[in-house]
Design a protein around this motif. Structure first.
Motif, PDB file in Angstrom:
ATOM      1  N   PRO A 271      23.107  61.159 -17.300  1.00  0.00           N
ATOM      2  CA  PRO A 271      22.506  59.895 -17.808  1.00  0.00           C
ATOM      3  C   PRO A 271      23.802  59.013 -17.664  1.00  0.00           C
ATOM      4  O   PRO A 271      25.053  59.350 -17.302  1.00  0.00           O
ATOM      5  N   ASP A 272      23.559  57.456 -17.477  1.00  0.00           N
ATOM      6  CA  ASP A 272      24.746  56.523 -17.438  1.00  0.00           C
ATOM      7  C   ASP A 272      25.361  56.645 -18.606  1.00  0.00           C
ATOM      8  O   ASP A 272      24.879  56.981 -19.693  1.00  0.00           O
ATOM      9  N   PRO A 273      26.412  56.331 -18.656  1.00  0.00           N
ATOM     10  CA  PRO A 273      27.483  56.322 -19.998  1.00  0.00           C
ATOM     11  C   PRO A 273      26.636  55.274 -20.974  1.00  0.00           C
ATOM     12  O   PRO A 273      26.080  54.375 -20.692  1.00  0.00           O
ATOM     13  N   PRO A 274      26.929  55.808 -22.367  1.00  0.00           N
ATOM     14  CA  PRO A 274      26.457  54.851 -23.397  1.00  0.00           C
ATOM     15  C   PRO A 274      27.199  53.244 -23.242  1.00  0.00           C
ATOM     16  O   PRO A 274      28.293  53.208 -22.912  1.00  0.00           O
ATOM     17  N   MET A 275      26.589  52.436 -24.048  1.00  0.00           N
ATOM     18  CA  MET A 275      26.962  51.007 -23.914  1.00  0.00           C
ATOM     19  C   MET A 275      27.175  50.647 -25.370  1.00  0.00           C
ATOM     20  O   MET A 275      26.544  51.106 -26.081  1.00  0.00           O
ATOM     21  N   LEU A 276      28.231  49.601 -25.256  1.00  0.00           N
ATOM     22  CA  LEU A 276      28.647  49.068 -26.694  1.00  0.00           C
ATOM     23  C   LEU A 276      27.546  47.566 -26.781  1.00  0.00           C
ATOM     24  O   LEU A 276      27.684  46.989 -26.213  1.00  0.00           O
ATOM     25  N   SER A 277      26.739  47.937 -27.991  1.00  0.00           N
ATOM     26  CA  SER A 277      25.830  46.822 -28.208  1.00  0.00           C
ATOM     27  C   SER A 277      26.408  45.838 -29.104  1.00  0.00           C
ATOM     28  O   SER A 277      26.453  44.637 -28.984  1.00  0.00           O
ATOM     29  N   GLU A 278      27.140  46.425 -30.203  1.00  0.00           N
ATOM     30  CA  GLU A 278      27.786  45.418 -31.167  1.00  0.00           C
ATOM     31  C   GLU A 278      28.994  46.041 -31.663  1.00  0.00           C
ATOM     32  O   GLU A 278      29.124  47.151 -31.561  1.00  0.00           O
ATOM     33  N   CYS A 279      30.001  45.134 -32.027  1.00  0.00           N
ATOM     34  CA  CYS A 279      31.404  45.530 -32.470  1.00  0.00           C
ATOM     35  C   CYS A 279      31.775  44.956 -33.769  1.00  0.00           C
ATOM     36  O   CYS A 279      31.570  43.669 -34.051  1.00  0.00           O
ATOM     37  N   TYR A 280      32.418  45.851 -34.574  1.00  0.00           N
ATOM     38  CA  TYR A 280      32.805  45.191 -36.104  1.00  0.00           C
ATOM     39  C   TYR A 280      34.148  45.853 -36.214  1.00  0.00           C
ATOM     40  O   TYR A 280      34.735  46.519 -35.366  1.00  0.00           O
ATOM     41  N   VAL A 281      34.834  45.496 -37.290  1.00  0.00           N
ATOM     42  CA  VAL A 281      36.029  46.096 -37.597  1.00  0.00           C
ATOM     43  C   VAL A 281      35.817  47.452 -38.172  1.00  0.00           C
ATOM     44  O   VAL A 281      36.760  48.298 -37.531  1.00  0.00           O
ATOM     45  N   THR A 282      35.041  48.100 -38.805  1.00  0.00           N
ATOM     46  CA  THR A 282      34.766  49.363 -38.985  1.00  0.00           C
ATOM     47  C   THR A 282      33.706  50.178 -38.558  1.00  0.00           C
ATOM     48  O   THR A 282      33.116  51.317 -38.739  1.00  0.00           O
ATOM     49  N   GLU A 283      32.802  49.333 -37.609  1.00  0.00           N
ATOM     50  CA  GLU A 283      31.538  49.842 -37.028  1.00  0.00           C
ATOM     51  C   GLU A 283      31.406  49.729 -35.556  1.00  0.00           C
ATOM     52  O   GLU A 283      31.963  48.489 -34.949  1.00  0.00           O
ATOM     53  N   LEU A 284      30.719  50.273 -34.799  1.00  0.00           N
ATOM     54  CA  LEU A 284      30.240  50.203 -33.399  1.00  0.00           C
ATOM     55  C   LEU A 284      28.886  50.694 -33.393  1.00  0.00           C
ATOM     56  O   LEU A 284      28.564  51.741 -33.896  1.00  0.00           O
ATOM     57  N   VAL A 285      28.382  49.621 -32.680  1.00  0.00           N
ATOM     58  CA  VAL A 285      26.794  50.100 -32.316  1.00  0.00           C
ATOM     59  C   VAL A 285      26.742  50.593 -30.768  1.00  0.00           C
ATOM     60  O   VAL A 285      26.903  49.729 -29.958  1.00  0.00           O
ATOM     61  N   ILE A 286      26.325  51.780 -30.547  1.00  0.00           N
ATOM     62  CA  ILE A 286      26.234  52.318 -29.348  1.00  0.00           C
ATOM     63  C   ILE A 286      24.916  52.475 -28.734  1.00  0.00           C
ATOM     64  O   ILE A 286      24.019  53.013 -29.559  1.00  0.00           O
ATOM     65  N   SER A 287      24.393  52.191 -27.644  1.00  0.00           N
ATOM     66  CA  SER A 287      23.109  52.044 -27.269  1.00  0.00           C
ATOM     67  C   SER A 287      23.173  52.965 -25.834  1.00  0.00           C
ATOM     68  O   SER A 287      24.022  53.064 -25.161  1.00  0.00           O
ATOM     69  N   TRP A 288      22.013  53.189 -25.379  1.00  0.00           N
ATOM     70  CA  TRP A 288      21.700  53.933 -23.954  1.00  0.00           C
ATOM     71  C   TRP A 288      20.085  53.572 -23.509  1.00  0.00           C
ATOM     72  O   TRP A 288      19.411  53.247 -24.077  1.00  0.00           O
TER      73      TRP A 288
ATOM     74  N   ALA B 275      35.135  54.202 -23.366  1.00  0.00           N
ATOM     75  CA  ALA B 275      36.026  53.790 -24.509  1.00  0.00           C
ATOM     76  C   ALA B 275      35.498  52.503 -25.074  1.00  0.00           C
ATOM     77  O   ALA B 275      35.596  51.428 -24.263  1.00  0.00           O
ATOM     78  N   TYR B 276      35.329  52.379 -26.476  1.00  0.00           N
ATOM     79  CA  TYR B 276      35.164  50.951 -27.081  1.00  0.00           C
ATOM     80  C   TYR B 276      36.092  51.077 -28.049  1.00  0.00           C
ATOM     81  O   TYR B 276      36.440  52.048 -28.873  1.00  0.00           O
ATOM     82  N   LYS B 277      36.438  49.795 -28.424  1.00  0.00           N
ATOM     83  CA  LYS B 277      37.549  49.607 -29.447  1.00  0.00           C
ATOM     84  C   LYS B 277      36.725  48.829 -30.825  1.00  0.00           C
ATOM     85  O   LYS B 277      36.360  47.693 -30.512  1.00  0.00           O
ATOM     86  N   THR B 278      37.351  49.090 -31.875  1.00  0.00           N
ATOM     87  CA  THR B 278      36.632  48.183 -32.923  1.00  0.00           C
ATOM     88  C   THR B 278      37.852  46.937 -32.895  1.00  0.00           C
ATOM     89  O   THR B 278      38.752  46.833 -32.533  1.00  0.00           O
ATOM     90  N   LEU B 279      37.226  45.796 -33.990  1.00  0.00           N
ATOM     91  CA  LEU B 279      37.755  44.586 -33.857  1.00  0.00           C
ATOM     92  C   LEU B 279      39.112  44.688 -34.838  1.00  0.00           C
ATOM     93  O   LEU B 279      39.070  45.561 -35.897  1.00  0.00           O
ATOM     94  N   PRO B 280      40.107  43.776 -34.543  1.00  0.00           N
ATOM     95  CA  PRO B 280      41.217  43.855 -35.501  1.00  0.00           C
ATOM     96  C   PRO B 280      40.770  43.223 -36.996  1.00  0.00           C
ATOM     97  O   PRO B 280      39.657  42.299 -36.703  1.00  0.00           O
TER      98      PRO B 280
END
Length: 343
Positions: free
Chosen positions: A225-242, A306-311
């Protein structure tokens, strides 16, 4: 009512003759007629009572029908209680011998039950069979197997297996007709769904068709499959979709935080197309990879992303404190690791 009168009436209530099946005698009190596979008609006449000696209205009689299907001396079950003189017994079993007793009741006086008499329901078409079950499959065949339904007094002479064709629901064609209780449906297309139904036939007729059931021929495991995508980004959470493709049934998502040293670990397995990951560290980078799977197996892992959480805003500093002596023109204030001279 005096006790002697009560006993005398009870004795006469018990004089109802033994029930007869299709009795032709004009003075027969009970008839069992119109016997079919699942029903029978019971006709009753009141027992002869000496109405000159007792003032009794035979129209006030009630009747109980007691039925048994496990031998004349088995356990009898009350199947009717009331004043009707014609009762249709329903929900009987086909090709089954029943034993019937009748009891006449006047107010609280109950006559003795009659002697039992037998009648047998007629055979009928088999019960509706259960749907076929899948035994084996490949890209070009489905091997189905089924169990025999109740024959209902007449031996099953054939099974009919039908398959739905085309895109129109309910358009079936026969693929098997015979006595075997299994069949391999061949020359099928890979990775394709097929719907089947089953019926049974005996000398009295054809059963209802089973509930439709669908099975898929084998295909191939999903491609990478294609790599998973970043849908939403927060300080302590990431929402990953595909994205789901036609050959995908479920997905496996893994994460590597590089700090724990465990490498990639599972964070989601299932059919959904996104997942929210909680409890992450702020302003940190996490790596992800995705795999798809179906009945044929698992895909290769996707390329790593790779995806990064917010500061986050800094925490509140410690309370300022005066350090040392207060001088006429200045004093020293400290907080945390810092100090400042106020003039």
């Amino acid at each position: 009512m005096m006790e002697d009168e009560r006993r005398a009436i009870q004795l006469q209530l018990s004089k109802m003759p033994t029930p007869k099946v299709s009795c032709r005698r004009p003075l027969c009190w009970v008839k069992v007629t119109d016997i079919e596979s699942r029903s029978a008609l019971i006709q009753l006449s009141a027992p002869e009572i000496d109405t000159k000696e007792y003032e009794i209205d035979v129209g006030e009689f009630n009747y109980e029908l007691l039925l048994c299907e496990k031998g004349r001396d088995g356990k009898y079950k009350l199947v009717y209680s009331g004043d009707a003189t014609e009762i249709t017994l329903k929900d009987l079993k086909p090709a089954t011998e029943y034993h019937l007793k009748v009891c006449t009741i006047l107010d609280d006086v109950r006559g003795s039950p009659t002697e039992a008499i037998s009648f047998k329901t007629s055979p009928c078409e088999p019960d509706q069979p259960q749907h076929p079950k899948l035994q084996q499959k490949s890209k070009t065949y489905l091997h189905l197997k089924w169990n025999s339904p109740n024959e209902n007094g007449s031996k099953i002479s054939a099974y009919i297996l039908e398959s739905e064709v085309g895109d129109s629901p309910g358009n079936y064609v026969e693929v098997y007709n015979g006595l075997q209780k299994q069949y391999r449906v061949s020359k099928l297309t890979a990775a394709t769904k097929y719907t089947f139904r089953l019926a049974a036939i005996n000398n009295t007729g054809k059963s209802e068709y089973s509930e439709p059931v669908s099975f898929c021929t084998s295909g191939s495991a999903p491609s990478q499959p294609d790599p998973p995508m970043l849908s939403e980004c927060y300080v302590t959470e990431l929402v990953i979709s595909w994205i789901k493709r036609p050959n995908d049934d479920e997905f496996a998502l893994q994460i590597d935080d590089q700090i724990s040293g465990h490498g990639f670990i599972p964070v989601y397995n299932g059919p959904l197309l996104s997942h929210r990951i909680h409890g992450l560290r702020r302003n940190k980078e996490y790596k992800f990879r995705l795999a798809a799977r179906n009945e044929e197996g698992n895909s290769k892992w996707s390329d790593i992303v790779a995806y990064k959480t917010l500061p986050a805003r800094p925490d509140p500093p410690s309370k300022p404190q005066i350090k040392g002596k207060i001088h006429p023109h200045y004093f020293r204030i400290t907080w945390g690791k810092f100090a400042k001279i106020v003039v």
